[in-house]
Design a protein around this motif. Structure first.
Motif, short mmCIF file in Angstrom:
data_model
loop_
_atom_site.label_atom_id
_atom_site.label_comp_id
_atom_site.label_asym_id
_atom_site.label_seq_id
_atom_site.Cartn_x
_atom_site.Cartn_y
_atom_site.Cartn_z
N GLU A 102 0.83 -1.21 0.00
CA GLU A 102 0.00 0.00 0.00
C GLU A 102 0.87 1.26 0.00
OE1 GLU A 102 -3.09 0.39 -0.46
OE2 GLU A 102 -4.14 -1.44 0.12
N HIS A 144 2.16 1.74 -3.45
CA HIS A 144 1.09 2.22 -4.33
C HIS A 144 0.86 3.71 -4.13
CE1 HIS A 144 -2.55 2.36 -6.64
NE2 HIS A 144 -3.30 2.63 -5.59
N GLU A 181 -2.36 -0.97 -8.48
CA GLU A 181 -3.39 -1.47 -7.56
C GLU A 181 -3.59 -2.97 -7.69
OE1 GLU A 181 -8.03 -0.45 -6.34
OE2 GLU A 181 -6.94 0.82 -7.74
N VAL A 225 -1.11 -4.76 -5.57
CA VAL A 225 -1.47 -4.67 -4.15
C VAL A 225 -2.54 -5.72 -3.84
CG1 VAL A 225 -2.41 -3.21 -2.33
CG2 VAL A 225 -0.91 -2.22 -4.06
N GLU A 226 -3.52 -5.81 -4.71
CA GLU A 226 -4.60 -6.77 -4.48
C GLU A 226 -4.08 -8.21 -4.56
OE1 GLU A 226 -8.10 -8.08 -3.25
OE2 GLU A 226 -7.43 -5.99 -3.33
N ARG A 228 -3.00 -9.30 -1.16
CA ARG A 228 -4.10 -9.69 -0.29
C ARG A 228 -4.68 -11.05 -0.69
NH1 ARG A 228 -5.11 -4.00 -0.08
NH2 ARG A 228 -5.18 -3.29 2.12
N ALA A 240 -1.06 4.31 4.25
CA ALA A 240 -0.85 2.88 4.17
C ALA A 240 -1.40 2.18 5.41
CB ALA A 240 0.64 2.59 4.01
N ALA A 245 -5.05 1.83 5.18
CA ALA A 245 -5.46 0.81 4.22
C ALA A 245 -5.39 -0.61 4.79
CB ALA A 245 -4.57 0.90 2.97
#
Length: 363
Positions: free
Chosen positions: A279, A282, A289, A292-293, A296, A356, A359
């Motif tokens: 994050e 980013h 993005e 980043v995903e 997760r 961050a 997030a």
């Protein structure tokens, strides 16, 4: 299948990944060693006794030092206990310490070996995923203090490392997946094939028990992550430049561990730390993005956490300022300039840090 990974540099050694490696590990003890100390945690008492018997059968004197499990064993008091055992057993500079256990035990055993008589040999026999892919390889040793994790330590390369996969058969599922956080890290910073392999096999890797296919996948992941670390530490043992990339997710992760008084598993904390770093990258315009995903998605598929409570920023920020990468008042983070391309981010704007943190927070 047995895999052997070479770690080069000033003091080269091998890391062996396979099954039933106890006898081979004992045979690797230098002929000059007459005494061997086996440092182990309480759950491994039976295995330590077997190892001691094999060592004594080889004609050497063997003693054991049972230490508290996990991070509770990485203290100055426990190290002093081990030094006392070494002193009472008349250990000399030609003798050897063996670390049998998870990452905390191998960290401790390595530090004890590094500090006794200014350095005796150490052989690492990690019994967890985390110990195999991270702590036992690379020569970093250390203990914790009340001020933070691994703030006292030394670089002390092992004579050899023996990753016996039989140890993982009875490892609790969460301990296994917590160790896989470090494997995921290796995929994000270097070997992206690791990420593909995990995405294809997340369900079997996070299952309560491992079938033969899952064990094969796990063995491949462990060997690949060890190769990542071996390549890095061979080029930069003392973390003067390249080795810092191995700290991806660790600045925030170590802060979580400290704030939680080490009640969080290391891998769980690093998991959240990697999402924080993603994050941050980013927000700094360095990572898209979708990447980043992907952090997760992969971590969640293994049952690892990706969020942290949102009311602890002050404590976390204070802990991060004690991080080993910090220089003066300058916070330094390892972030990604795209997957597989780690870089340093120095002195990020406080607004980016808070963004961050926001997030990754949970209510």
């Amino acid at each position: 299948m047995t895999r052997i990974i070479e770690v080069t540099g000033a003091a080269p050694y091998t890391v062996t990944v396979g099954n039933n490696l106890t006898d081979a590990a004992v045979q690797s003890i230098p002929d000059t060693a007459q005494r061997v100390l086996v440092v182990h945690s309480a759950p491994l008492r039976e295995r330590a006794d077997v190892l001691r018997g094999r060592i004594e059968a080889s004609g050497r004197n063997a003693v054991v030092a049972e230490v508290p499990d996990a991070e509770e064993g990485k203290t100055a008091e426990v190290a002093a206990f081990c030094w006392q055992v070494l002193g009472k057993s008349d250990f000399t500079r030609s003798d050897v310490v063996i670390g049998l256990g998870g990452g905390a035990v191998t960290d401790l055993a390595g530090f004890v070996a590094a500090s006794w008589l200014r350095g005796v040999g150490v052989i690492q026999m990690p019994t967890t995923v985390l110990g195999m892919v991270d702590a036992a390889v690379g020569g970093k040793t250390g203990i914790n203090t009340t001020e933070g994790k691994n703030l006292v330590g030394a670089f002390h390369e092992p004579l050899s490392v023996w990753c016996d996969l039989e140890s993982l058969a009875t490892l609790p599922a969460f301990d296994r997946t917590a160790g896989l956080a470090e494997v995921v890290k290796g995929g994000f910073i270097a070997d992206t094939g690791i990420l593909d392999l995990i995405e294809e096999n997340a369900a079997v890797l996070s299952a309560p028990t491992l079938d033969d296919h899952a064990m094969e996948v796990l063995a491949e992941l462990i060997a690949r992550k060890i190769q990542v670390k071996a390549t890095v530490v061979s080029a930069d043992l003392k973390e003067s430049h390249l080795r810092e990339i191995l700290n991806y997710g660790h600045t925030f992760g170590h802060a979580i561990e400290y704030t939680e008084r080490y009640q969080w598993r290391h891998g769980a904390a690093v998991s959240v730390g990697m999402v924080f770093a993603a994050e941050l990258a980013h927000l700094a315009g360095r990572l898209d993005e979708a990447s980043v995903e992907r952090h997760r998605t992969i971590l969640t598929s293994l049952g690892l956490p990706t969020t942290y409570p949102g009311d602890r920023w002050d404590a976390l920020h204070t802990a991060m300022r004690r991080d080993k990468k910090t220089r003066g008042d300058l916070l330094r983070f390892v972030v990604l300039q795209g997957i597989g391309n780690p870089v340093r981010l120095e002195g990020p704007d406080p607004a980016l840090l808070l963004g961050a943190y926001d997030a990754v927070t949970s209510s």
